[in-house]
Design a protein around this motif. Structure first.
Motif, mmCIF file in Angstrom:
data_model
loop_
_atom_site.group_PDB
_atom_site.id
_atom_site.type_symbol
_atom_site.label_atom_id
_atom_site.label_comp_id
_atom_site.label_asym_id
_atom_site.label_seq_id
_atom_site.Cartn_x
_atom_site.Cartn_y
_atom_site.Cartn_z
ATOM 1 N N SER A 21 -55.921 24.227 -40.287
ATOM 2 C CA SER A 21 -55.281 24.305 -41.599
ATOM 3 C C SER A 21 -54.305 23.146 -41.813
ATOM 4 C CB SER A 21 -54.557 25.649 -41.736
ATOM 5 O OG SER A 21 -53.697 25.826 -40.626
ATOM 6 N N GLU A 22 -53.927 22.473 -40.728
ATOM 7 C CA GLU A 22 -52.989 21.344 -40.815
ATOM 8 C C GLU A 22 -53.683 20.029 -41.136
ATOM 9 O OE1 GLU A 22 -49.709 22.146 -40.393
ATOM 10 O OE2 GLU A 22 -50.501 24.183 -40.120
ATOM 11 N N GLY A 27 -62.167 14.283 -33.974
ATOM 12 C CA GLY A 27 -63.431 13.678 -34.375
ATOM 13 C C GLY A 27 -63.908 12.833 -33.214
ATOM 14 N N LYS A 28 -64.874 11.970 -33.498
ATOM 15 C CA LYS A 28 -65.502 11.156 -32.457
ATOM 16 C C LYS A 28 -64.476 10.333 -31.661
ATOM 17 C CE LYS A 28 -69.600 8.187 -32.175
ATOM 18 N NZ LYS A 28 -69.344 6.736 -32.257
ATOM 19 N N GLY A 29 -63.567 9.668 -32.364
ATOM 20 C CA GLY A 29 -62.592 8.797 -31.709
ATOM 21 C C GLY A 29 -61.645 9.560 -30.803
ATOM 22 N N ARG A 30 -61.136 10.702 -31.288
ATOM 23 C CA ARG A 30 -60.191 11.484 -30.500
ATOM 24 C C ARG A 30 -60.846 12.136 -29.283
ATOM 25 N NH1 ARG A 30 -55.838 14.386 -34.553
ATOM 26 N NH2 ARG A 30 -54.928 12.459 -35.352
ATOM 27 N N VAL A 31 -62.103 12.524 -29.430
ATOM 28 C CA VAL A 31 -62.817 13.058 -28.268
ATOM 29 C C VAL A 31 -62.939 11.971 -27.203
ATOM 30 C CG1 VAL A 31 -65.117 13.751 -27.442
ATOM 31 C CG2 VAL A 31 -64.080 14.956 -29.332
ATOM 32 N N GLU A 32 -63.242 10.775 -27.645
ATOM 33 C CA GLU A 32 -63.341 9.650 -26.702
ATOM 34 C C GLU A 32 -62.008 9.417 -26.000
ATOM 35 O OE1 GLU A 32 -66.390 6.974 -29.165
ATOM 36 O OE2 GLU A 32 -65.051 5.748 -27.920
ATOM 37 N N LEU A 33 -60.919 9.507 -26.773
ATOM 38 C CA LEU A 33 -59.583 9.342 -26.191
ATOM 39 C C LEU A 33 -59.333 10.403 -25.115
ATOM 40 C CD1 LEU A 33 -56.729 8.021 -26.161
ATOM 41 C CD2 LEU A 33 -56.111 9.564 -28.052
ATOM 42 N N LEU A 34 -59.638 11.658 -25.421
ATOM 43 C CA LEU A 34 -59.443 12.738 -24.434
ATOM 44 C C LEU A 34 -60.295 12.485 -23.182
ATOM 45 C CD1 LEU A 34 -59.372 16.054 -26.561
ATOM 46 C CD2 LEU A 34 -57.444 14.662 -25.785
ATOM 47 N N GLU A 35 -61.502 12.017 -23.387
ATOM 48 C CA GLU A 35 -62.390 11.779 -22.237
ATOM 49 C C GLU A 35 -61.899 10.612 -21.375
ATOM 50 O OE1 GLU A 35 -66.641 13.626 -23.672
ATOM 51 O OE2 GLU A 35 -66.080 11.635 -24.429
ATOM 52 N N LYS A 36 -61.317 9.613 -22.024
ATOM 53 C CA LYS A 36 -60.752 8.494 -21.257
ATOM 54 C C LYS A 36 -59.559 8.976 -20.423
ATOM 55 C CE LYS A 36 -63.251 4.988 -22.911
ATOM 56 N NZ LYS A 36 -64.368 4.521 -22.115
ATOM 57 N N TRP A 58 -50.461 8.142 -28.157
ATOM 58 C CA TRP A 58 -49.511 9.214 -27.928
ATOM 59 C C TRP A 58 -49.348 10.071 -29.187
ATOM 60 C CZ3 TRP A 58 -45.098 11.657 -29.251
ATOM 61 C CH2 TRP A 58 -44.589 12.525 -28.283
ATOM 62 N N GLN A 59 -49.298 9.409 -30.341
ATOM 63 C CA GLN A 59 -49.164 10.135 -31.612
ATOM 64 C C GLN A 59 -50.368 11.038 -31.876
ATOM 65 O OE1 GLN A 59 -48.414 7.006 -34.428
ATOM 66 N NE2 GLN A 59 -46.201 7.378 -34.457
ATOM 67 N N GLN A 60 -51.555 10.528 -31.577
ATOM 68 C CA GLN A 60 -52.760 11.339 -31.792
ATOM 69 C C GLN A 60 -52.761 12.562 -30.876
ATOM 70 O OE1 GLN A 60 -56.478 9.255 -31.819
ATOM 71 N NE2 GLN A 60 -55.862 7.866 -33.442
ATOM 72 N N ILE A 61 -52.342 12.374 -29.647
ATOM 73 C CA ILE A 61 -52.289 13.483 -28.688
ATOM 74 C C ILE A 61 -51.240 14.508 -29.117
ATOM 75 C CG2 ILE A 61 -51.638 14.067 -26.301
ATOM 76 C CD1 ILE A 61 -52.940 11.231 -25.650
ATOM 77 N N ASP A 62 -50.097 14.008 -29.552
ATOM 78 C CA ASP A 62 -49.026 14.886 -30.001
ATOM 79 C C ASP A 62 -49.494 15.728 -31.191
ATOM 80 O OD1 ASP A 62 -46.292 15.744 -29.754
ATOM 81 O OD2 ASP A 62 -45.909 14.696 -31.639
ATOM 82 N N GLU A 63 -50.198 15.090 -32.103
ATOM 83 C CA GLU A 63 -50.714 15.787 -33.282
ATOM 84 C C GLU A 63 -51.737 16.854 -32.858
ATOM 85 O OE1 GLU A 63 -51.342 12.893 -36.638
ATOM 86 O OE2 GLU A 63 -52.977 14.284 -37.103
ATOM 87 N N MET A 64 -52.624 16.485 -31.942
ATOM 88 C CA MET A 64 -53.631 17.442 -31.463
ATOM 89 C C MET A 64 -52.971 18.624 -30.772
ATOM 90 S SD MET A 64 -56.965 15.374 -30.001
ATOM 91 C CE MET A 64 -56.331 13.778 -29.513
ATOM 92 N N ALA A 68 -53.336 22.290 -32.422
ATOM 93 C CA ALA A 68 -54.123 23.267 -31.667
ATOM 94 C C ALA A 68 -53.256 24.451 -31.238
ATOM 95 C CB ALA A 68 -54.761 22.615 -30.451
ATOM 96 N N LYS A 69 -51.955 24.327 -31.418
ATOM 97 C CA LYS A 69 -50.963 25.372 -31.067
ATOM 98 C C LYS A 69 -50.950 25.696 -29.581
ATOM 99 C CE LYS A 69 -50.622 27.422 -35.639
ATOM 100 N NZ LYS A 69 -51.167 28.462 -36.494
ATOM 101 N N THR A 70 -51.538 24.828 -28.817
ATOM 102 C CA THR A 70 -51.621 24.992 -27.375
ATOM 103 C C THR A 70 -51.920 23.593 -26.829
ATOM 104 O OG1 THR A 70 -52.766 26.273 -25.668
ATOM 105 C CG2 THR A 70 -54.124 25.531 -27.471
ATOM 106 N N PRO A 71 -51.313 23.176 -25.726
ATOM 107 C CA PRO A 71 -51.529 21.798 -25.278
ATOM 108 C C PRO A 71 -52.974 21.524 -24.858
ATOM 109 C CG PRO A 71 -49.664 22.799 -24.128
ATOM 110 C CD PRO A 71 -50.380 23.906 -24.842
ATOM 111 N N LEU A 72 -53.462 20.391 -25.292
ATOM 112 C CA LEU A 72 -54.786 19.927 -24.870
ATOM 113 C C LEU A 72 -54.614 18.885 -23.767
ATOM 114 C CD1 LEU A 72 -56.343 19.415 -28.426
ATOM 115 C CD2 LEU A 72 -56.490 21.453 -26.981
ATOM 116 N N VAL A 73 -53.478 18.198 -23.821
ATOM 117 C CA VAL A 73 -53.149 17.179 -22.828
ATOM 118 C C VAL A 73 -51.736 17.464 -22.331
ATOM 119 C CG1 VAL A 73 -52.779 14.704 -22.427
ATOM 120 C CG2 VAL A 73 -54.536 15.448 -24.046
ATOM 121 N N ILE A 74 -51.549 17.410 -21.015
ATOM 122 C CA ILE A 74 -50.205 17.516 -20.448
ATOM 123 C C ILE A 74 -49.912 16.216 -19.723
ATOM 124 C CG2 ILE A 74 -48.746 18.697 -18.746
ATOM 125 C CD1 ILE A 74 -50.313 21.270 -19.393
#
Lengths: 118, 118
Positions: A21-22, A27-36, A58-64, A68-74
């Motif tokens: 809702s936010e 998307g494709k780019g952010r998934v690639e970032l998480l995988e890296k 860092w901003q993209q991770i912070d936003e995610m 997501a209301k739960t950390p995806l990256v620590i």
């Protein structure tokens, strides 16, 4: 014959992403970032690999993490050599969900592509 | 409970278009342009309605006509008051095909949207 059928194969194409809702979550780019991050264990190294600035990554991770209301990256700030970063189980689940979504979308597109012939 | 499930509904989103071997043939914007021509009978009037320049509209139509290898729009230069333009039967078929594609894509997305809940 003026109305002779022309054989032009039309390919169905597209781009997909996932929103909360936010707004856009991933998307494709952010998934690639998480995988890296998963592979390299570092946001800084992942940013370099993605040819983006550390700040941008860092901003993209912070936003995610927020959306997501739960950390995806620590990430842990380290001393010499920088900190490390890990993908959480929720992060892994989101990566998998996006790949599943992408695969289903590719199947959908290839089915559509056969339809469009003049 | 640290791992308590968070209910974040994730919506599957996307954008689609149709390509030929030459590149993009048609997407949401170009379909709208064709429909405006259909309604208004004039490329100039359609361009105004789409808030684009006549030149831009004309270029898009020229590209579509070329890439489809068959005219989608036929325009006649007029005298006073400008010429008129009509969508051919192939053009109408392409408009319909794009709407069908869009409807199926919306159905696909709504099915996917239910899957992504943390």
């Amino acid at each position: 014959m003026a109305n002779k059928t022309k054989e032009v194969v039309l390919k169905a194409k597209g781009r997909i992403w996932i929103e909360t809702s936010e707004g856009t979550l991933i998307g494709k780019g952010r998934v690639e970032l998480l995988e890296k991050i998963q592979t390299l264990g570092s946001i800084r190294q992942a940013a370099i690999a993605m040819k983006m600035s550390y700040r941008q990554a860092w901003q993209q991770i912070d936003e995610m993490n927020t959306d997501a209301k739960t950390p995806l990256v620590i990430s842990n700030r380290g001393g010499k050599g920088g900190g490390n970063a890990v993908i959480t189980e929720k992060g892994e689940r989101l990566i998998k969900a996006f790949h599943d979504f992408t695969n289903k979308f590719q199947q959908f597109l290839s089915k559509q592509s056969t339809v469009f012939i003049f």
